[in-house]
Enzyme design. Structure first.
Site, PDB file in Angstrom:
ATOM      1  N   PRO A 100      -6.136  -1.212  -5.786  1.00 52.37           N
ATOM      2  CA  PRO A 100      -7.072  -2.173  -6.402  1.00 52.37           C
ATOM      3  C   PRO A 100      -8.117  -2.639  -5.385  1.00 52.37           C
ATOM      4  O   PRO A 100      -7.852  -2.626  -4.183  1.00 52.37           O
ATOM      5  CB  PRO A 100      -6.149  -3.341  -6.796  1.00 52.37           C
ATOM      6  CG  PRO A 100      -4.977  -3.251  -5.873  1.00 52.37           C
ATOM      7  CD  PRO A 100      -4.803  -1.789  -5.548  1.00 52.37           C
ATOM      8  N   ASP A 154      -5.621 -17.978   2.696  1.00 54.37           N
ATOM      9  CA  ASP A 154      -5.356 -19.356   2.252  1.00 54.37           C
ATOM     10  C   ASP A 154      -5.293 -20.254   3.490  1.00 54.37           C
ATOM     11  O   ASP A 154      -5.320 -19.753   4.619  1.00 54.37           O
ATOM     12  CB  ASP A 154      -4.119 -19.422   1.333  1.00 54.37           C
ATOM     13  CG  ASP A 154      -2.797 -19.636   2.057  1.00 54.37           C
ATOM     14  OD1 ASP A 154      -2.772 -19.603   3.301  1.00 54.37           O
ATOM     15  OD2 ASP A 154      -1.782 -19.833   1.369  1.00 54.37           O
ATOM     16  N   THR A 213      -0.852 -15.342   0.265  1.00 53.67           N
ATOM     17  CA  THR A 213      -0.535 -16.586   0.978  1.00 53.67           C
ATOM     18  C   THR A 213      -0.472 -16.320   2.479  1.00 53.67           C
ATOM     19  O   THR A 213      -0.488 -17.248   3.281  1.00 53.67           O
ATOM     20  CB  THR A 213       0.806 -17.179   0.490  1.00 53.67           C
ATOM     21  OG1 THR A 213       1.095 -18.334   1.280  1.00 53.67           O
ATOM     22  CG2 THR A 213       1.968 -16.213   0.649  1.00 53.67           C
ATOM     23  N   HIS A 236       0.829  -1.218   0.000  1.00 55.67           N
ATOM     24  CA  HIS A 236       0.000   0.000   0.000  1.00 55.67           C
ATOM     25  C   HIS A 236       0.859   1.261   0.000  1.00 55.67           C
ATOM     26  O   HIS A 236       0.420   2.307  -0.469  1.00 55.67           O
ATOM     27  CB  HIS A 236      -0.957  -0.001   1.202  1.00 55.67           C
ATOM     28  CG  HIS A 236      -2.137  -0.898   0.998  1.00 55.67           C
ATOM     29  ND1 HIS A 236      -3.410  -0.596   1.402  1.00 55.67           N
ATOM     30  CD2 HIS A 236      -2.229  -2.119   0.413  1.00 55.67           C
ATOM     31  CE1 HIS A 236      -4.246  -1.577   1.077  1.00 55.67           C
ATOM     32  NE2 HIS A 236      -3.548  -2.519   0.485  1.00 55.67           N
ATOM     33  N   ASP A 237       2.079   1.170   0.533  1.00 50.86           N
ATOM     34  CA  ASP A 237       2.966   2.329   0.460  1.00 50.86           C
ATOM     35  C   ASP A 237       3.479   2.518  -0.968  1.00 50.86           C
ATOM     36  O   ASP A 237       3.362   3.599  -1.554  1.00 50.86           O
ATOM     37  CB  ASP A 237       4.145   2.169   1.435  1.00 50.86           C
ATOM     38  CG  ASP A 237       5.035   3.397   1.408  1.00 50.86           C
ATOM     39  OD1 ASP A 237       4.485   4.513   1.459  1.00 50.86           O
ATOM     40  OD2 ASP A 237       6.264   3.252   1.304  1.00 50.86           O
TER      41      ASP A 237
HETATM   42  C1  HEM Z   1      -4.141  -7.691  -6.654  1.00 51.15           C
HETATM   43  C2  HEM Z   1      -4.800  -6.730  -6.053  1.00 51.15           C
HETATM   44  C3  HEM Z   1      -5.055  -6.757  -4.569  1.00 51.15           C
HETATM   45  C4  HEM Z   1      -6.251  -6.592  -3.962  1.00 51.15           C
HETATM   46  C5  HEM Z   1      -7.581  -6.311  -4.640  1.00 51.15           C
HETATM   47  C6  HEM Z   1      -6.039  -6.744  -2.552  1.00 51.15           C
HETATM   48  C7  HEM Z   1      -7.012  -6.635  -1.590  1.00 51.15           C
HETATM   49  C8  HEM Z   1      -6.875  -7.040  -0.279  1.00 51.15           C
HETATM   50  C9  HEM Z   1      -7.923  -7.065   0.699  1.00 51.15           C
HETATM   51  C10 HEM Z   1      -9.361  -6.601   0.460  1.00 51.15           C
HETATM   52  C11 HEM Z   1      -7.410  -7.568   1.846  1.00 51.15           C
HETATM   53  C12 HEM Z   1      -8.168  -7.805   3.179  1.00 51.15           C
HETATM   54  C13 HEM Z   1      -7.995  -6.616   4.094  1.00 51.15           C
HETATM   55  C14 HEM Z   1      -8.664  -6.793   5.435  1.00 51.15           C
HETATM   56  O1  HEM Z   1      -9.725  -7.366   5.548  1.00 51.15           O
HETATM   57  O2  HEM Z   1      -8.092  -6.326   6.427  1.00 51.15           O
HETATM   58  C15 HEM Z   1      -6.031  -7.858   1.603  1.00 51.15           C
HETATM   59  C16 HEM Z   1      -5.169  -8.399   2.518  1.00 51.15           C
HETATM   60  C17 HEM Z   1      -3.829  -8.604   2.290  1.00 51.15           C
HETATM   61  N1  HEM Z   1      -3.130  -8.234   1.165  1.00 51.15           N
HETATM   62 FE1  HEM Z   1      -3.903  -7.642  -0.574  1.00 51.15          FE
HETATM   63  N2  HEM Z   1      -4.714  -6.999  -2.323  1.00 51.15           N
HETATM   64  C18 HEM Z   1      -4.072  -7.006  -3.538  1.00 51.15           C
HETATM   65  C19 HEM Z   1      -2.721  -7.169  -3.749  1.00 51.15           C
HETATM   66  C20 HEM Z   1      -1.798  -7.422  -2.757  1.00 51.15           C
HETATM   67  C21 HEM Z   1      -0.377  -7.434  -2.942  1.00 51.15           C
HETATM   68  C22 HEM Z   1       0.344  -7.117  -4.256  1.00 51.15           C
HETATM   69  C23 HEM Z   1       0.178  -7.765  -1.742  1.00 51.15           C
HETATM   70  C24 HEM Z   1       1.634  -7.908  -1.374  1.00 51.15           C
HETATM   71  C25 HEM Z   1       2.554  -8.343  -2.191  1.00 51.15           C
HETATM   72  C26 HEM Z   1      -0.900  -7.956  -0.813  1.00 51.15           C
HETATM   73  C27 HEM Z   1      -0.770  -8.362   0.487  1.00 51.15           C
HETATM   74  C28 HEM Z   1      -1.823  -8.585   1.353  1.00 51.15           C
HETATM   75  C29 HEM Z   1      -1.669  -9.241   2.648  1.00 51.15           C
HETATM   76  C30 HEM Z   1      -0.387  -9.838   3.228  1.00 51.15           C
HETATM   77  C31 HEM Z   1      -2.938  -9.240   3.235  1.00 51.15           C
HETATM   78  C32 HEM Z   1      -3.325  -9.774   4.621  1.00 51.15           C
HETATM   79  C33 HEM Z   1      -3.264  -8.617   5.597  1.00 51.15           C
HETATM   80  C34 HEM Z   1      -3.582  -8.978   7.017  1.00 51.15           C
HETATM   81  O3  HEM Z   1      -3.861 -10.138   7.327  1.00 51.15           O
HETATM   82  O4  HEM Z   1      -3.535  -8.040   7.845  1.00 51.15           O
HETATM   83  N3  HEM Z   1      -2.081  -7.702  -1.453  1.00 51.15           N
HETATM   84  N4  HEM Z   1      -5.730  -7.507   0.308  1.00 51.15           N
END
Ligand code: HEM
Length: 315
Positions: free
Chosen positions: A160, A236, A194, A63-64
């Protein structure tokens, strides 16, 4: 006049390349020789305190970088609340991610040789790598030498969304940074899912309406979200282990977010999902390369950045 304009144009065109060119793995070798070790130990402590810390830190780094580049602008807290953190798309970022960075920064600055010499942006990049490695994922050298941004606004945040189609995901990632990201790079980066979890509002709308969702998985999610308004589910089946289970889940219709499952249900990206699901080494290799590329997005230099003393406030 024309030659002056041409010179200006050439200079402007060179700026982003120059900003990328300054990055190198051993940037702090003489400035702060123990930097990697200091951050490794600090992240280890944060992870011992909370299993949420690794996923939260990885997401924070994405996000940064995706907004104004990898300049730690996500860490800035403006007194009037007009900062990236307060954009609705960032409200679900977990405090454990911010705390991991602040603890790592405090650990770095407790070494007199390093004090106020390492940027928050670089600390974030190393902390993200450590979150991956210490969760069982691959080790890669982090390129360093970023400066911290001085500006953070709510309005600058464009991220996104969980209901994006493949075309929307591709459009977003192809516009990120210099040259953008390919579909394969976007899929590798999505493998960051993951680790960690998502709150019900991000996927609840899919239950019973999205035919690509496995029915048993749907029933399980339904009970999770109906019994608890602030419920969540893991992205996952092994949420604290960095592996390729995420891609295997997609093959079984068990992708949590729409933007996850679409990578398998859309035939244009299914091949890459299958490849990563059967070849963890290939996923790790592509993920490391994509993370390194992500780390180059919008890098600030001494000309437009600073080494922040407190990651939460510009100097
Ligand atoms: C492809 C587009 C992406 C979308 C639409 C997306 C969206 C989201 C959403 C909606 C969540 C859940 C947030 C919550 O309920 O707190 C999430 C969690 C997460 N995202 Fe993404 N994300 C994307 C790409 C990425 C990328 C590129 C990364 C890092 C390389 C990433 C890493 C993570 C991680 C690690 C979590 C878990 C966070 C937690 O458990 O606190 N995401 N993402």
């Amino acid at each position: 006049m024309a030659s002056f304009r041409l010179a200006l144009f050439v200079a402007a065109a060179l700026i982003p390349h120059y900003a990328v060119a300054q990055l190198r793995p051993y940037y702090y070798r003489s400035i702060c020789p123990n930097l990697d070790l200091i951050i490794r130990n600090s992240v280890k402590q944060s992870m011992a305190q909370s299993p949420i810390s690794a996923p939260a830190t990885l997401r924070l780094f994405f996000h940064d970088c995706a907004v104004q580049g990898c300049d730690a602008s996500i860490m800035i807290m403006n007194s009037n609340g007009d900062d990236e953190q307060h954009n609705p798309d960032n409200l679900s970022l977990k405090p454990q991610g911010f705390n991991t960075i602040l603890s790592a920064k405090a650990a770095v600055d407790s070494d007199p040789q390093c004090k106020y010499k390492v940027s928050c942006a670089d600390i974030m990049a190393i902390a993200a790598r450590e979150s991956i490695v210490q969760s069982g994922g691959p080790y890669y050298e982090v390129e360093l030498g970023r400066y911290d941004g001085k500006v953070s606004t709510k309005a600058s945040v464009v991220l996104p969304h969980a209901n994006f189609t493949l075309d929307q995901l591709n459009a977003y990632f192809s516009g990120l940074g210099v040259g953008g990201f390919t579909q394969s790079e976007m899929i590798a980066l999505s493998g960051g899912h993951t680790l960690g979890a998502a709150d019900c509002p991000f996927f609840q709308y899919r239950i019973g309406t999205d035919p690509t969702m496995d029915p048993n998985f749907a029933a399980q999610l339904k009970s999770t979200c109906s019994s608890n308004p602030s419920g969540f589910a893991f992205l996952d089946p092994s949420p604290v282990t960095f592996n390729n289970d995420y891609f295997k889940s997609l093959q079984g219709g068990k992708g949590l977010l729409g933007s996850d499952q679409v990578l398998f249900s859309d035939m244009r990206s299914r091949g890459t999902v299958n490849y990563y699901a059967t070849n963890q080494g290939a996923f790790f290799g592509d993920f490391m390369a994509a993370m390194t590329k992500l780390g180059r997005v919008g890098v600030k230099t001494a000309a437009n950045g600073e080494i922040r003393r407190d990651c939460r406030f510009p100097n």
